[in-house]
Design an enzyme around this catalytic site. Structure first.
Site, PDB file in Angstrom:
ATOM      1  CE  LYS A  90     -23.992 -13.840  -2.725  1.00  0.00           C
ATOM      2  NZ  LYS A  90     -22.915 -14.431  -1.996  1.00  0.00           N
ATOM      3  CB  VAL A 122     -19.022 -11.846  -9.116  1.00  0.00           C
ATOM      4  CG1 VAL A 122     -19.263 -12.908 -10.181  1.00  0.00           C
ATOM      5  CG2 VAL A 122     -20.169 -10.836  -9.122  1.00  0.00           C
ATOM      6  CB  ILE A 148     -12.542 -16.304  -9.602  1.00  0.00           C
ATOM      7  CG1 ILE A 148     -12.696 -17.729  -9.087  1.00  0.00           C
ATOM      8  CG2 ILE A 148     -12.048 -16.295 -11.028  1.00  0.00           C
ATOM      9  CD1 ILE A 148     -13.750 -18.544  -9.845  1.00  0.00           C
ATOM     10  CE  LYS A 156     -22.207 -15.248  -6.148  1.00  0.00           C
ATOM     11  NZ  LYS A 156     -22.058 -16.671  -5.754  1.00  0.00           N
ATOM     12  N   GLY A 193     -16.249 -15.378  -5.571  1.00  0.00           N
ATOM     13  CA  GLY A 193     -15.284 -15.445  -4.475  1.00  0.00           C
ATOM     14  C   GLY A 193     -13.914 -14.914  -4.815  1.00  0.00           C
ATOM     15  CD  GLU A 228     -12.595  -9.382  -8.634  1.00  0.00           C
ATOM     16  OE1 GLU A 228     -13.429 -10.213  -9.034  1.00  0.00           O
ATOM     17  OE2 GLU A 228     -11.990  -8.606  -9.393  1.00  0.00           O
ATOM     18  CB  VAL A 248      -0.946   0.003   1.227  1.00  0.00           C
ATOM     19  CG1 VAL A 248      -1.588   1.374   1.420  1.00  0.00           C
ATOM     20  CG2 VAL A 248      -2.002  -1.080   1.086  1.00  0.00           C
ATOM     21  NE  ARG A 269     -25.341 -13.216  20.932  1.00  0.00           N
ATOM     22  CZ  ARG A 269     -25.128 -14.540  20.870  1.00  0.00           C
ATOM     23  NH1 ARG A 269     -25.587 -15.252  19.872  1.00  0.00           N
ATOM     24  NH2 ARG A 269     -24.457 -15.143  21.840  1.00  0.00           N
ATOM     25  N   GLY A 295     -21.868 -29.461   4.194  1.00  0.00           N
ATOM     26  CA  GLY A 295     -21.737 -28.026   4.440  1.00  0.00           C
ATOM     27  C   GLY A 295     -21.693 -27.183   3.180  1.00  0.00           C
TER      28      GLY A 295
END
Lengths: 433, 433
Positions: free
Chosen positions: B105, B132, B136, B205, B134, B129, B33, B46, B187
């Protein structure tokens, strides 16, 4: 609204497509940049050469140096290739205050730092997405999208000519010479194919990828390089027998070092990869780059790796960014080599070998071969024994060891009485069973 | 050197990985940066919830609105998801002069323009980014790398849950319910899987991809949507019989219009694609986006489409860019909707159908079916007849027609005496033989 003025250096297969797109997409470019982009000159070697595009009257010139020295040029696109005069022209363009877009992988890999420093000093952009893997956006993702992650490995099929040849060998059983001839007939390989088949082109791209991925300076000289001219039909068959395929890979990796920062290993050589690996399905002259990073995991970028029009797409993508920066009075992130990692010699790089050996079929052969591996500090992952009698063959895949240990093992095998011939030696990448 | 101060909204699976990476990569982030990036607050619902990361003492707060209203916050990361309070928090952050990175999204697809206008007005960045596919990198390539090209088509597998289910159905022959259950056990699917299996997630997306690819405003309401809950084992088998596989695709296309600018068609539905298509090899919960453009040709971007750590990688990549812009006193290119293309209703969108029909096996059946297609203005690409007698089946693949014509053809077939049952209807994408 002032137009941004563009000079194009070179009007071959890429340059002519750049000129075409600048004209055809003019309206879209204006909207996307925020100002018109105006072509003000195209430098060529000969004014009367045949070209794929009609360059507007009066824009062609043989005086490239004069063109980049003009004080009304904002953006210079260099698509001549090679070291000189490309380097001098780019340096001169930057000094004169122009931003530069180039597709010149050879120059960037040989002398990138000189160019980056000149851009930094001039406060101008130097962009070069088209230098690696043609139209595939890979440099920008490495430089920007993955800037918050830690890239650990880049595996690339970055040369279309060699991928076409190896794919042909895989699908037809052809030998290297025959497949090369077909590639030449179809225009995928040049009359003198050395730069492609001996891996020089891929090595330049590997240096560029490694520099960006690891924020370090890596030049073409740092890259270990082997081409595909020694790959035989027997190697390809041997790969097939273990569910693999031979690809010429550009491999850039972080290598952990005891008590020191990770080093970088960069190499280009043919390797066997499992058919289940995403890179295995990259066919014909396509390119793909596979990236592993700590947080993102495994990513792959796929597309045409060469060709005038795809390469021009990448050049124009850079041009839009550079032009926007210009209008905003800013510049993109410059090169960063802050990590300053050491580059490991090939001998110290950890690899895995596949070795096929013709042996005498007698008791104790396997034990003797296993001993040869062990004495060189290499442990064996799998052994497959095929045939009997005169045709007995052992196929050994090692675990990881230093390339020097593996290479010494092969030398050792070659000197053993019971070994008639080492018929195939190739490095292995990816998870084999 | 002043640190850039970051507030994170949400500390679930993505937020906790963002917090972890901000800490673990602190040194690299500072170098990339150009200034330290300091975490100053994490808003949660919480304080005492279980978390995957240890948030430094004193940084947790339940007052998200108060956190974004602080005048010492430079950058806000929104990973709460959903429409409210995410929208109000982002708008408030921008008004207070912060730059924003979001993975939201649903919000972008529903009300993107409101956010983009707020960012424009505030002169701040809004990057997304991670919204959409994840980890990629796909939005940045569309927005920047392909900015000098003309994108004609985007085909994406952008929902991992449905790809996992369809892949399972393809490899095991399972029905939808059984495959969904396995996805839930592992999952990959939620207890209430509606957003994924009915295509709502993919449609959001698709709207984002279409907006960027075609420089037009496309919202979730503009997207035609069908999920995969009606996909049967018979459909999957029928696809297999013609060398294809069923995928849930997000499809964004330019559609030529007579005498007018190209329109945009955006849709999400299951479709049969040939196994030779690069998207066919996207297995399990992986995502991939296939892009076609005029100059670059065919590109594909592949990787993990979800998960805390991959999504956090995308968020941090944006954070680095936004932080650099902040330091340079500039901002990235804002949203561009200059092309302002019309969105075509599904009925007018040109598609191709695969239709399998149980028919009476008697003379003239094929002629009658062919007539039904012809009467609806649909021409047939291939017909395959299978079985005889009671088990006779016709499998028809059409040429391109409007979706309304194709849908009317199916209705027509259902009403015919000789048709016992229309057993499979599915759209077809890619080049089939």
């Amino acid at each position: 609204m002032r137009a941004l003025r563009v000079a194009v250096l070179g009007c071959g297969s890429v340059g002519s497509q750049v000129v075409r797109l600048l004209d055809e997409q003019a309206g879209d470019l204006t909207a996307r940049v925020g100002a018109p982009v105006e072509l003000v000159g195209v430098a060529v070697r000969r004014l009367d050469a045949a070209r794929d595009v009609e360059v507007p009257e009066g824009l062609l010139t043989t005086d490239a140096a004069g063109l980049v020295a003009r004080d009304d040029v904002d953006l210079v696109i260099e698509v001549i290739g090679g070291i000189e005069p490309a380097r001098s022209l780019i340096l001169s363009a930057l000094e004169n205050g122009a931003s530069v877009v180039t597709a010149n992988k050879a120059l960037l890999a040989e002398d990138g730092p000189t160019l980056f420093e000149a851009a930094e000093k001039a406060g101008r952009d130097l962009y070069y997405e088209a230098a690696v893997a043609g139209a595939i956006p890979i440099l920008r993702p490495l430089r920007e999208s993955l800037a918050g992650d830690r890239v650990t490995r880049v595996l690339g099929i970055v040369n279309g000519t060699t991928n076409f040849i190896l794919d042909k060998m895989d699908t037809s059983g052809a030998g290297f010479a025959e497949a090369l001839e077909e590639a030449q007939d179809l225009g995928y390989a040049e009359a003198d194919p050395t730069a492609d088949v001996e891996g020089f082109d891929a090595a330049a791209k590997a240096a560029i990828l490694a520099s960006l991925a690891f924020h370090s300076r890596v030049t073409a000289n740092d890259v270990y390089r082997e081409g595909i001219s020694e790959v035989t039909a027997a190697d390809v068959q041997s790969a097939r027998d273990m569910g693999s395929v031979v690809k010429l890979l550009a491999i850039c990796e972080l290598m952990p070092q005891a008590g020191a920062d990770d080093a970088v290993a960069v190499r280009v050589h043919p390797a066997m990869i499992p058919r289940s690996h995403p890179l295995a399905s990259v066919r014909e002259a396509y390119n793909a780059v596979f990236v592993e990073s700590e947080a993102a995991g495994q990513l792959m970028f796929y597309g045409p790796g060469a060709g005038g029009s795809p390469t021009a797409s990448a050049v124009l993508g850079d041009l839009v960014t550079v032009a926007r920066n210009r209008l905003a009075g800013t510049r993109g992130a410059g090169e960063s080599a802050y990590a300053d990692r050491a580059v490991l010699p090939m001998g110290e790089t950890r690899t895995r070998y596949h070795v096929a050996i013709d042996v005498d079929d007698r008791a104790g052969v396997l034990a003797a071969v296993a001993t040869a591996f062990a004495e060189n500090g290499v442990s064996i992952s799998t052994v497959r024994q095929e045939g009997r009698g005169l045709d007995a063959e052992l196929v050994v895949v090692s675990h990881e060891a230093t390339d020097a240990q593996l290479s010494a093992t092969v030398q050792h095998l070659r000197e053993m009485d019971i070994v008639r011939e080492v018929t195939s030696v190739m490095r292995v990448e990816g998870d084999h069973e």
